[in-house]
Design a protein around this motif. Structure first.
Motif, PDB file in Angstrom:
ATOM      1  N   UNK A  68       0.869  -1.220   0.092  1.00  0.00           N
ATOM      2  CA  UNK A  68       0.059   0.044   0.082  1.00  0.00           C
ATOM      3  C   UNK A  68       0.801   1.227   0.027  1.00  0.00           C
ATOM      4  N   UNK A  69       2.088   1.299   0.794  1.00  0.00           N
ATOM      5  CA  UNK A  69       3.008   2.268   0.700  1.00  0.00           C
ATOM      6  C   UNK A  69       3.367   2.650  -0.812  1.00  0.00           C
ATOM      7  N   UNK A  70       3.816   1.540  -1.300  1.00  0.00           N
ATOM      8  CA  UNK A  70       4.518   1.564  -2.674  1.00  0.00           C
ATOM      9  C   UNK A  70       3.578   2.353  -3.504  1.00  0.00           C
ATOM     10  N   UNK A  71       2.187   1.731  -3.677  1.00  0.00           N
ATOM     11  CA  UNK A  71       1.138   2.196  -4.264  1.00  0.00           C
ATOM     12  C   UNK A  71       0.926   3.678  -4.287  1.00  0.00           C
ATOM     13  N   UNK A  72       0.907   4.164  -3.103  1.00  0.00           N
ATOM     14  CA  UNK A  72       0.687   5.707  -2.705  1.00  0.00           C
ATOM     15  C   UNK A  72       1.808   6.365  -3.080  1.00  0.00           C
ATOM     16  N   UNK A  73       3.038   5.753  -3.079  1.00  0.00           N
ATOM     17  CA  UNK A  73       4.070   6.705  -3.609  1.00  0.00           C
ATOM     18  C   UNK A  73       4.545   6.610  -5.249  1.00  0.00           C
ATOM     19  N   UNK A  90       3.772   3.993   6.694  1.00  0.00           N
ATOM     20  CA  UNK A  90       2.564   3.174   6.558  1.00  0.00           C
ATOM     21  C   UNK A  90       1.235   3.767   7.737  1.00  0.00           C
ATOM     22  N   UNK A  91       1.840   4.089   8.828  1.00  0.00           N
ATOM     23  CA  UNK A  91       0.797   4.677   9.743  1.00  0.00           C
ATOM     24  C   UNK A  91       0.289   6.138   9.289  1.00  0.00           C
ATOM     25  N   UNK A  92       1.278   6.840   8.584  1.00  0.00           N
ATOM     26  CA  UNK A  92       0.731   7.885   7.945  1.00  0.00           C
ATOM     27  C   UNK A  92      -0.372   7.784   6.724  1.00  0.00           C
ATOM     28  N   UNK A  93       0.070   6.749   5.942  1.00  0.00           N
ATOM     29  CA  UNK A  93      -0.972   6.524   4.794  1.00  0.00           C
ATOM     30  C   UNK A  93      -2.192   5.992   5.452  1.00  0.00           C
ATOM     31  N   UNK A  94      -2.188   5.156   6.552  1.00  0.00           N
ATOM     32  CA  UNK A  94      -3.709   4.686   7.122  1.00  0.00           C
ATOM     33  C   UNK A  94      -4.349   6.003   7.880  1.00  0.00           C
ATOM     34  N   UNK A  98      -3.122   9.096   0.924  1.00  0.00           N
ATOM     35  CA  UNK A  98      -1.924   8.908   0.113  1.00  0.00           C
ATOM     36  C   UNK A  98      -1.538  10.390  -0.031  1.00  0.00           C
ATOM     37  N   UNK A  99      -2.247  11.360  -0.465  1.00  0.00           N
ATOM     38  CA  UNK A  99      -1.808  12.695  -0.451  1.00  0.00           C
ATOM     39  C   UNK A  99      -0.878  13.202   0.479  1.00  0.00           C
ATOM     40  N   UNK A 100      -1.160  13.007   1.863  1.00  0.00           N
ATOM     41  CA  UNK A 100      -0.242  13.288   2.897  1.00  0.00           C
ATOM     42  C   UNK A 100       0.829  12.685   2.688  1.00  0.00           C
ATOM     43  N   UNK A 101       1.062  11.314   2.366  1.00  0.00           N
ATOM     44  CA  UNK A 101       2.287  10.437   2.486  1.00  0.00           C
ATOM     45  C   UNK A 101       2.947  10.912   1.323  1.00  0.00           C
ATOM     46  N   UNK A 102       2.476  11.217   0.089  1.00  0.00           N
ATOM     47  CA  UNK A 102       3.084  11.662  -0.688  1.00  0.00           C
ATOM     48  C   UNK A 102       3.907  12.997  -0.727  1.00  0.00           C
ATOM     49  N   UNK A 128       5.360  18.795   9.176  1.00  0.00           N
ATOM     50  CA  UNK A 128       4.269  19.300   8.219  1.00  0.00           C
ATOM     51  C   UNK A 128       2.701  18.874   9.129  1.00  0.00           C
ATOM     52  N   UNK A 129       3.091  18.595  10.439  1.00  0.00           N
ATOM     53  CA  UNK A 129       1.666  18.224  11.336  1.00  0.00           C
ATOM     54  C   UNK A 129       0.965  17.076  11.221  1.00  0.00           C
ATOM     55  N   UNK A 130       1.672  16.090  10.424  1.00  0.00           N
ATOM     56  CA  UNK A 130       0.933  14.847  10.168  1.00  0.00           C
ATOM     57  C   UNK A 130       1.390  13.768  11.273  1.00  0.00           C
ATOM     58  N   UNK A 131       0.966  14.241  12.489  1.00  0.00           N
ATOM     59  CA  UNK A 131       1.127  13.050  13.813  1.00  0.00           C
ATOM     60  C   UNK A 131       0.604  11.766  13.539  1.00  0.00           C
ATOM     61  N   UNK A 132       1.116  10.824  13.870  1.00  0.00           N
ATOM     62  CA  UNK A 132       0.612   9.641  13.795  1.00  0.00           C
ATOM     63  C   UNK A 132       0.357   8.839  15.403  1.00  0.00           C
ATOM     64  N   UNK A 133      -0.469   8.092  15.216  1.00  0.00           N
ATOM     65  CA  UNK A 133      -0.455   7.474  16.696  1.00  0.00           C
ATOM     66  C   UNK A 133      -0.425   5.974  16.384  1.00  0.00           C
ATOM     67  N   UNK A 134      -0.217   5.011  17.241  1.00  0.00           N
ATOM     68  CA  UNK A 134       0.201   3.596  17.091  1.00  0.00           C
ATOM     69  C   UNK A 134      -1.079   2.981  16.506  1.00  0.00           C
ATOM     70  N   UNK A 135      -1.073   2.207  15.523  1.00  0.00           N
ATOM     71  CA  UNK A 135      -2.309   1.489  14.960  1.00  0.00           C
ATOM     72  C   UNK A 135      -2.148   0.319  14.414  1.00  0.00           C
ATOM     73  N   UNK A 136      -3.108  -0.301  13.874  1.00  0.00           N
ATOM     74  CA  UNK A 136      -3.021  -1.639  13.414  1.00  0.00           C
ATOM     75  C   UNK A 136      -2.703  -1.542  11.651  1.00  0.00           C
ATOM     76  N   UNK A 137      -1.698  -2.500  11.303  1.00  0.00           N
ATOM     77  CA  UNK A 137      -1.374  -2.591  10.217  1.00  0.00           C
ATOM     78  C   UNK A 137      -2.468  -3.011   8.982  1.00  0.00           C
ATOM     79  N   UNK A 138      -2.186  -2.835   7.868  1.00  0.00           N
ATOM     80  CA  UNK A 138      -3.179  -3.222   6.809  1.00  0.00           C
ATOM     81  C   UNK A 138      -3.195  -4.786   6.856  1.00  0.00           C
ATOM     82  N   UNK A 139      -4.504  -5.227   7.074  1.00  0.00           N
ATOM     83  CA  UNK A 139      -4.689  -6.610   7.389  1.00  0.00           C
ATOM     84  C   UNK A 139      -6.049  -7.086   7.339  1.00  0.00           C
ATOM     85  N   UNK A 140      -6.215  -8.292   6.952  1.00  0.00           N
ATOM     86  CA  UNK A 140      -7.405  -8.883   7.321  1.00  0.00           C
ATOM     87  C   UNK A 140      -7.209 -10.031   8.516  1.00  0.00           C
ATOM     88  N   UNK A 141      -8.060 -10.040   9.352  1.00  0.00           N
ATOM     89  CA  UNK A 141      -7.824 -10.925  10.421  1.00  0.00           C
ATOM     90  C   UNK A 141      -8.495 -12.460  10.076  1.00  0.00           C
TER      91      UNK A 141
END
Length: 141
Positions: A68-73, A90-94, A98-102, A128-141
């Motif tokens: 997902x990160x590679x696709x965003x970039x 990855x947390x930035x993207x989630x 995508x715009x913020x990540x790029x 740039x003010x894009x703070x992130x918090x711990x989160x869950x990775x891209x996944x399906x349980x």
């Protein structure tokens, strides 16, 4: 010597094991493999399959985050991303899209060159003010 080889070894592992882990997760093929700890039963979870393969939970999900990160970039960068860059992006993207990540990637390249390291990416993300918090990775349980 260990400290000098640890980073490169981790990246080689990440490059080789990543596609297999991504495929196993995407196809859910782990559910068709017998769990050696439960004879006659197949794996019930991706985490358990990874653990039995010697892939830590954090490495497995970092490998899943790569695509997902590679696709965003894809407009800004088409090269290799290392695991430390993915940990920042990855947390930035989630959380910011995508715009913020790029935007973070582009700004970081202006400061640190064509392939900014994780430290540069984190600094620009915060600036740039894009703070992130711990989160869950891209996944399906």
């Amino acid at each position: 010597m260990y400290e000098k080889t640890k980073g490169p070894a981790r990246e080689i592992y990440f490059r080789w094991a990543g596609p297999a882990v991504q495929l196993m997760h995407q196809s859910k093929a782990f559910k068709d493999i017998e769990d050696p700890d439960a004879p006659g039963q197949t794996y019930r979870s991706f985490r358990k399959w990874c653990a039995d393969q010697g892939v830590s939970r954090s490495h497995a999900y970092r490998m899943l985050d790569e695509k997902p990160v590679a696709l965003a970039l894809r407009k800004a960068y088409r090269g290799h991303l290392d695991s430390s860059q993915i940990e920042i992006l990855a947390p930035l993207l989630r959380q910011h899209g995508a715009k913020a990540t790029e935007d973070v990637w582009s700004s970081a390249t202006e400061l640190a060159g064509d392939t900014p390291d994780a430290r540069a990416l984190a600094a620009v993300r915060d600036k740039l003010g894009f703070g992130t918090v711990p989160d869950e990775p891209f996944r399906v349980r």
